[in-house]
Design a protein around this motif. Structure first.
Motif, mmCIF file in Angstrom:
data_model
loop_
_atom_site.group_PDB
_atom_site.id
_atom_site.type_symbol
_atom_site.label_atom_id
_atom_site.label_comp_id
_atom_site.label_asym_id
_atom_site.label_seq_id
_atom_site.Cartn_x
_atom_site.Cartn_y
_atom_site.Cartn_z
ATOM 1 N N ARG A 98 25.899 43.101 29.912
ATOM 2 C CA ARG A 98 26.814 43.980 30.639
ATOM 3 C C ARG A 98 26.136 44.565 31.879
ATOM 4 N N ARG A 107 25.896 41.864 34.570
ATOM 5 C CA ARG A 107 27.181 41.671 35.258
ATOM 6 C C ARG A 107 27.460 42.824 36.225
ATOM 7 N N ARG A 108 27.100 44.062 35.815
ATOM 8 C CA ARG A 108 27.307 45.198 36.706
ATOM 9 C C ARG A 108 26.405 45.100 37.930
ATOM 10 N N GLU A 137 25.447 42.376 39.340
ATOM 11 C CA GLU A 137 26.085 41.388 40.217
ATOM 12 C C GLU A 137 27.259 42.011 40.961
ATOM 13 N N ASP A 138 28.090 42.770 40.265
ATOM 14 C CA ASP A 138 29.249 43.405 40.906
ATOM 15 C C ASP A 138 28.823 44.365 42.008
ATOM 16 N N LEU A 139 27.678 45.040 41.808
ATOM 17 C CA LEU A 139 27.209 46.033 42.776
ATOM 18 C C LEU A 139 26.472 45.415 43.959
ATOM 19 N N GLY A 140 26.272 44.105 43.913
ATOM 20 C CA GLY A 140 25.666 43.421 45.055
ATOM 21 C C GLY A 140 24.167 43.240 44.995
ATOM 22 N N THR A 198 26.956 35.444 34.387
ATOM 23 C CA THR A 198 27.059 35.771 35.812
ATOM 24 C C THR A 198 27.301 34.492 36.605
ATOM 25 N N ARG A 214 26.519 34.571 40.466
ATOM 26 C CA ARG A 214 25.778 34.593 41.727
ATOM 27 C C ARG A 214 24.348 35.106 41.573
ATOM 28 N N GLU A 233 23.427 51.731 34.102
ATOM 29 C CA GLU A 233 24.493 51.454 35.058
ATOM 30 C C GLU A 233 24.670 52.625 36.021
ATOM 31 N N GLU A 276 24.279 52.279 40.014
ATOM 32 C CA GLU A 276 25.362 52.727 40.888
ATOM 33 C C GLU A 276 24.858 53.715 41.938
#
Length: 293
Positions: free
Chosen positions: A23, A26-27, A29-32, A64, A66, A278, A282
């Protein structure tokens, strides 16, 4: 090239059913973030995530699309050369070429004793295994004669998808480690390096090999960051980015100095409890990353 940030999946993560680490990846990756990293411990350290990096990063690869996958760092003498080459090539293939193989010679005498490898041979074995792996990744069939590995017409079970094999970042600050970078590496990988140390490593690489050869190398390092307001799980093992009371500006300033010194990748080691990682990521993505150019 702008400084690219990654996140280490350490210190301690409860493995439970494995979903926590996945998890978090994946977070990230989402955050760049550019990459996630997993270290290499075989015995319980009481300090970090003591899993096999190839196994955990294979799970991350499936979760994931990327995110790049960094071994930070794999202790090359623990693995026979053929096993190392095949495992790395397998992960390179299943991740679609996202593996970065961070390697080092290791240091832990208890682990060397447990795997039956003399610690005094760790440097020579690292050189041998990297040279053999490079031969297996680039030649089919491969012949190789080294002090610990002999190959005759060997065809690696899984050829890597990345031409020449996954990029190799060699860890260490000693002269022997820097010579290893120049012989086998696509980059240097440090731990807790500040801008002055990065500048010094770059100078030493140039002195050893000349600017043209040294400047082709990627310079990367792990750094410690304890975001404000996020409960710490363990004390950082080195000076944290931004000092002991970091602000977005002070962290960005430290990272900017590293970039000016030549660092292009920085792996953030966040000494926070798993339930807060996370939140820490963030904070970096929202408060620090926008200040980097």
């Amino acid at each position: 090239m702008p400084l690219r940030l990654g996140v280490s999946l350490q210190p301690r993560w409860p493995l439970d059913d494995g979903t926590g680490a996945l998890r978090a990846a994946r977070r990230a990756e989402d955050l760049g973030f550019d990459h996630v990293a997993v270290g290499n411990r075989l015995l319980d350290s009481g300090f970090g995530l003591d899993t096999d990096p190839f196994v955990l990063l294979s799970a991350v690869a499936g979760a994931t699309t990327r995110l790049r996958l960094l071994t930070s760092v794999l202790v090359a003498p623990y693995y026979p050369a053929l096993v190392l080459a095949n495992q790395a090539a397998t992960l390179d293939v299943i991740s679609g070429g996202r593996l970065v193989l961070g390697v080092g010679a290791g240091w832990n005498p208890e682990e060397f004793a447990a795997v039956g490898v003399p610690a005094r041979e760790r440097g020579a074995r690292t050189d041998d295994h990297l040279a053999a792996a490079k031969a297996l990744w680039t030649q089919r069939p491969a012949d190789f004669d080294g002090p610990f590995t002999t190959l005759r017409q060997a065809r690696l079970g899984v050829p890597p998808v990345t031409a020449g094999g996954p990029p190799v970042w060699v860890g260490g600050h000693s002269d022997a480690a820097l010579r290893r970078v120049l012989r086998f590496g696509d980059g240097w990988y440090g731990t807790g390096a500040d801008a002055a140390e990065v500048t010094d490593v770059r100078r030493r690489l140039r002195d050893l090999a000349g600017a043209e050869h040294a400047d082709r190398l990627t310079l990367a390092s792990a750094a410690f960051l304890a975001p404000p307001g996020v409960p710490a799980a363990v004390p950082p093992p080195g000076r944290p980015l931004g000092g002991t009371a970091p602000t977005p500006a002070s962290v960005a300033d430290d990272l900017g100095r590293l970039a000016e010194a030549g660092l292009t990748f920085c792996t953030l080691w966040l000494p926070v409890a798993a339930e807060h990682v996370e939140e820490a990521m963030e904070w970096v993505a929202a408060e620090v990353a926008p200040q980097l150019v």
